[in-house]
Design a protein around this motif. Structure first.
Motif, PDB file in Angstrom:
ATOM      1  N   GLY A   3       0.785  -1.223   0.000  1.00 14.91           N
ATOM      2  CA  GLY A   3       0.000   0.000   0.000  1.00 14.91           C
ATOM      3  C   GLY A   3       0.818   1.276   0.000  1.00 14.91           C
ATOM      4  N   GLU A   4       1.805   1.384   0.868  1.00 13.03           N
ATOM      5  CA  GLU A   4       2.622   2.585   0.945  1.00 13.03           C
ATOM      6  C   GLU A   4       3.476   2.758  -0.309  1.00 13.03           C
ATOM      7  N   GLU A   5       3.945   1.662  -0.879  1.00 14.32           N
ATOM      8  CA  GLU A   5       4.749   1.746  -2.099  1.00 14.32           C
ATOM      9  C   GLU A   5       3.907   2.252  -3.262  1.00 14.32           C
ATOM     10  N   ILE A   6       2.643   1.844  -3.307  1.00 14.59           N
ATOM     11  CA  ILE A   6       1.748   2.323  -4.360  1.00 14.59           C
ATOM     12  C   ILE A   6       1.574   3.830  -4.232  1.00 14.59           C
ATOM     13  N   LEU A   7       1.336   4.317  -3.026  1.00 12.23           N
ATOM     14  CA  LEU A   7       1.140   5.749  -2.828  1.00 12.23           C
ATOM     15  C   LEU A   7       2.396   6.525  -3.198  1.00 12.23           C
ATOM     16  N   ALA A   8       3.561   5.982  -2.884  1.00 13.39           N
ATOM     17  CA  ALA A   8       4.813   6.638  -3.262  1.00 13.39           C
ATOM     18  C   ALA A   8       4.946   6.691  -4.780  1.00 13.39           C
ATOM     19  N   ALA A   9       4.600   5.607  -5.447  1.00 12.32           N
ATOM     20  CA  ALA A   9       4.684   5.566  -6.904  1.00 12.32           C
ATOM     21  C   ALA A   9       3.674   6.514  -7.543  1.00 12.32           C
ATOM     22  N   VAL A  10       2.462   6.568  -6.992  1.00 14.55           N
ATOM     23  CA  VAL A  10       1.447   7.493  -7.504  1.00 14.55           C
ATOM     24  C   VAL A  10       1.939   8.929  -7.328  1.00 14.55           C
ATOM     25  N   ALA A  11       2.476   9.247  -6.163  1.00 11.43           N
ATOM     26  CA  ALA A  11       2.968  10.603  -5.903  1.00 11.43           C
ATOM     27  C   ALA A  11       4.051  10.989  -6.899  1.00 11.43           C
ATOM     28  N   LEU A  12       5.006  10.107  -7.123  1.00 16.45           N
ATOM     29  CA  LEU A  12       6.084  10.400  -8.064  1.00 16.45           C
ATOM     30  C   LEU A  12       5.553  10.535  -9.486  1.00 16.45           C
ATOM     31  N   ALA A  31      -4.728  10.716 -16.920  1.00 14.31           N
ATOM     32  CA  ALA A  31      -5.580  11.902 -16.778  1.00 14.31           C
ATOM     33  C   ALA A  31      -6.704  11.635 -15.783  1.00 14.31           C
ATOM     34  N   ALA A  32      -7.279  10.449 -15.816  1.00 15.51           N
ATOM     35  CA  ALA A  32      -8.343  10.094 -14.868  1.00 15.51           C
ATOM     36  C   ALA A  32      -7.790  10.051 -13.445  1.00 15.51           C
ATOM     37  N   LEU A  33      -6.587   9.522 -13.283  1.00  6.05           N
ATOM     38  CA  LEU A  33      -5.945   9.470 -11.967  1.00  6.05           C
ATOM     39  C   LEU A  33      -5.689  10.881 -11.442  1.00  6.05           C
ATOM     40  N   ALA A  34      -5.159  11.742 -12.290  1.00  6.67           N
ATOM     41  CA  ALA A  34      -4.881  13.118 -11.888  1.00  6.67           C
ATOM     42  C   ALA A  34      -6.174  13.854 -11.526  1.00  6.67           C
ATOM     43  N   ARG A  35      -7.235  13.646 -12.319  1.00  3.75           N
ATOM     44  CA  ARG A  35      -8.531  14.280 -12.009  1.00  3.75           C
ATOM     45  C   ARG A  35      -9.065  13.805 -10.665  1.00  3.75           C
ATOM     46  N   LEU A  36      -8.943  12.500 -10.421  1.00  2.00           N
ATOM     47  CA  LEU A  36      -9.412  11.936  -9.150  1.00  2.00           C
ATOM     48  C   LEU A  36      -8.705  12.613  -7.977  1.00  2.00           C
ATOM     49  N   VAL A  37      -7.390  12.724  -8.070  1.00  2.26           N
ATOM     50  CA  VAL A  37      -6.614  13.332  -6.977  1.00  2.26           C
ATOM     51  C   VAL A  37      -6.958  14.802  -6.833  1.00  2.26           C
ATOM     52  N   ARG A  38      -7.026  15.524  -7.919  1.00  5.53           N
ATOM     53  CA  ARG A  38      -7.348  16.961  -7.836  1.00  5.53           C
ATOM     54  C   ARG A  38      -8.747  17.190  -7.247  1.00  5.53           C
ATOM     55  N   ARG A  39      -9.693  16.350  -7.654  1.00  2.00           N
ATOM     56  CA  ARG A  39     -11.061  16.465  -7.119  1.00  2.00           C
ATOM     57  C   ARG A  39     -11.067  16.190  -5.617  1.00  2.00           C
ATOM     58  N   ARG A  40     -10.335  15.165  -5.189  1.00  3.80           N
ATOM     59  CA  ARG A  40     -10.292  14.813  -3.760  1.00  3.80           C
ATOM     60  C   ARG A  40      -9.584  15.886  -2.947  1.00  3.80           C
ATOM     61  N   PHE A  41      -8.584  16.546  -3.545  1.00  5.84           N
ATOM     62  CA  PHE A  41      -7.815  17.566  -2.841  1.00  5.84           C
ATOM     63  C   PHE A  41      -8.498  18.933  -2.830  1.00  5.84           C
ATOM     64  N   ALA A  75      -6.538   8.751   1.427  1.00  2.00           N
ATOM     65  CA  ALA A  75      -6.957   7.354   1.261  1.00  2.00           C
ATOM     66  C   ALA A  75      -7.487   6.788   2.572  1.00  2.00           C
ATOM     67  N   ALA A  76      -6.868   7.146   3.674  1.00  2.00           N
ATOM     68  CA  ALA A  76      -7.320   6.661   4.985  1.00  2.00           C
ATOM     69  C   ALA A  76      -8.684   7.253   5.352  1.00  2.00           C
ATOM     70  N   GLU A  77      -8.923   8.489   4.954  1.00  2.00           N
ATOM     71  CA  GLU A  77     -10.187   9.166   5.271  1.00  2.00           C
ATOM     72  C   GLU A  77     -11.327   8.749   4.352  1.00  2.00           C
ATOM     73  N   ASP A  78     -11.015   8.302   3.148  1.00  2.00           N
ATOM     74  CA  ASP A  78     -12.038   8.060   2.141  1.00  2.00           C
ATOM     75  C   ASP A  78     -11.778   6.734   1.424  1.00  2.00           C
ATOM     76  N   PRO A  79     -12.391   5.644   1.910  1.00  2.00           N
ATOM     77  CA  PRO A  79     -12.162   4.335   1.297  1.00  2.00           C
ATOM     78  C   PRO A  79     -12.534   4.272  -0.186  1.00  2.00           C
ATOM     79  N   ALA A  80     -13.538   5.027  -0.603  1.00  2.00           N
ATOM     80  CA  ALA A  80     -13.909   5.021  -2.025  1.00  2.00           C
ATOM     81  C   ALA A  80     -12.796   5.648  -2.869  1.00  2.00           C
ATOM     82  N   PHE A  81     -12.209   6.715  -2.375  1.00  2.00           N
ATOM     83  CA  PHE A  81     -11.072   7.337  -3.060  1.00  2.00           C
ATOM     84  C   PHE A  81      -9.903   6.362  -3.115  1.00  2.00           C
ATOM     85  N   ASP A  82      -9.617   5.723  -2.002  1.00  2.00           N
ATOM     86  CA  ASP A  82      -8.521   4.749  -1.946  1.00  2.00           C
ATOM     87  C   ASP A  82      -8.726   3.639  -2.976  1.00  2.00           C
TER      88      ASP A  82
END
Length: 139
Positions: A3-12, A31-41, A75-82
């Motif tokens: 899990g933590e390695e995935i988040l590190a890879a997504v961040a990079l 693009a879908a991944l970036a939109r998801l993160v921007r929407r959540r943030f 991700a910890a706050e929002d299981p659907a986002f995770d």
């Protein structure tokens, strides 16, 4: 990948915007991944700042680490986002692996008919009740 390695890879990946090297389908998933993160943030100043700073200087490990921490918190706050983040990441890594041979077969949801996923097909593909004689070419 843990899990933590995935988040590190997504961040990079978000910081470096490394989707340019992907095939068109991979860019769409990025693009879908970036939109998801921007929407959540949205509305979260710390998370938006972490993303902007990591994008501004992706070689700064501290900035990318800060983005990873914001992703982990979200991700910890929002299981659907995770769940969606991990699903999109899995799809994106499938495109990355496929870039070497140019093929990605993805199927999701329910299928109400026939499906063929293939790279190289030698010969024909047929569906239904076709006898071997019917598929032979006539002189």
């Amino acid at each position: 990948m843990a899990g933590e390695e995935i988040l590190a890879a997504v961040a990079l990946t978000l910081a470096t915007k490394s989707s340019e090297a992907l095939a068109e389908g991979g860019r769409a998933v990025f693009a879908a991944l970036a939109r998801l993160v921007r929407r959540r943030f949205q509305g979260d100043d710390a998370a938006q700042t972490a993303l902007a700073e990591a994008e501004a200087d992706p070689s700064d490990d501290a900035r990318v680490q800060s983005l990873r921490e914001e992703l982990a918190r979200a991700a910890a706050e929002d299981p659907a986002f995770d769940h969606e983040l991990r699903r999109l990441w899995q799809n994106l890594t499938a495109y990355s692996r496929a870039d070497n041979d140019g093929v990605v077969n993805n199927l999701s949801g329910s299928v109400g008919g026939n499906v063929v996923q293939a790279r190289d097909v030698q010969g024909g593909i047929s569906f239904g009740n076709v006898s071997p004689r019917d598929s032979e070419t006539k002189p």
